[in-house]
Write an enzyme that holds these catalytic residues in place. Sequence first.
Site, PDB file in Angstrom:
ATOM      1  CB  SER A 167      21.539  87.247-100.359  1.00 32.98           C
ATOM      2  OG  SER A 167      22.832  87.707-100.668  1.00 32.98           O
ATOM      3  CG  HIS A 217      22.201  90.926-104.104  1.00 34.13           C
ATOM      4  ND1 HIS A 217      20.988  91.179-103.516  1.00 34.13           N
ATOM      5  CD2 HIS A 217      22.937  90.231-103.177  1.00 34.13           C
ATOM      6  CE1 HIS A 217      20.989  90.679-102.281  1.00 34.13           C
ATOM      7  NE2 HIS A 217      22.149  90.091-102.062  1.00 34.13           N
TER       8      HIS A 217
END
Length: 414
Positions: free
Chosen positions: A130, A165
Amino acid sequence: MAAKQIVAMGGGGFSMEPDNLLLDAYVYTLTGKTKPKATFIPTASYDSQQYGYRFLKHWKKLTRSVSILQMVDEGERPGFDAMRSGLLDQDVIYVGGGNTLNMIKLWRELGVDRILRECYENGIILAGISAGSLCWFEEGPTDSIPGRLTMMSCLGFLGGSNCVHYDGEAERRPTFQAMVAAGEAKPGIACDDGVAVHYVDGVLKRVVSSRPAARAYRVFAKDGKAFESELVPQYLGGHPDFLGKGARLPVIRRAVLDDAQAIHIAHDASIRAFTSKDYSDAQRAAWTASPFDDERRTNLERQIREEAVWVTEIGGVVRGYCHIRRLSGEPETAYLHALYLAPEAAGKGLGKRLVELAEEHARAENFAHLALHASKNAKPFYDKLGFTPVGDTLLHWVGGIPLQCQPMVKPLTR
């Protein structure tokens, strides 16, 4: 001079998939060492102690030489020289997720960005999930400002943009495509959860995944529109040679359609291995008599597609599974339809963990109870996990032969 390497994960790893360390094991193997040194930088999560604890817990399964670098709290922060010498002594630097904007701002204030560049140039493997993926590129969309995705400049060790994501958060894909189409973002790489892109000397070398169905994409613009070029990863569970000793770690993941036959095989192997004391040869033969034909495949694929099915792998081979479904006529109760482990998966705590995942799933779906029908050999196992017998023994008829089982239930505390 050592190659410069970065492994950028769209999602997954120890913090998102604690039962599936395939991506982490891949990073560990790249060091070529049996006891590499790995440090975790949780700046983006404001040095979350729980996050750091999870890193230590799971990475100690790979190497004992693990540490955490905290820098948000001035009282916990080492001086520049200490940070530099500590980071340059590592084999892996793993950056966690969180607020990318605040993380890079603090790094630049403290000169950590310069230290990380020096580590990169010296062949220390940089990795992260991330925020810890996005940070290595020139730019990418971040949710560091609550309520919206905005484009931000990053460290620029890798060219282009990066979107994490990509399948895990609904707004990521359309927003990133719109940014690329409008020229607000450079063309770049987008990664689903469970996918990592491995760069060597600034060039994409390999795309790997911890989930068989996950993908990465090159995203680019043409004539004012965004386009995707799909990158199919190498599923690491199917390539244990990439993982060193990490290949020995069990993996638990959600099932995909291609797992149907392996589930069937694990089901029969479990019955043959563990039921001889409680069921006759005729009962066991009936229980395992169904061939893996089109009907069986279709039924298993429907369960995988429509219900909740997990598999456990060892060395890239499915050795067990768990299946939970809604119980018809009882909206408050979820039903643990199946849990089978082949001999290779027994005695590793995997059965207990699969039940825990079933319970977590049932709670998330707001069920009040988890019910099951325990075979005679499995009842002591469920007794230990807090399931209580309900009513008399039932008979399941398979191929005209009865199999005794005990209805059991467990309340799910919220």
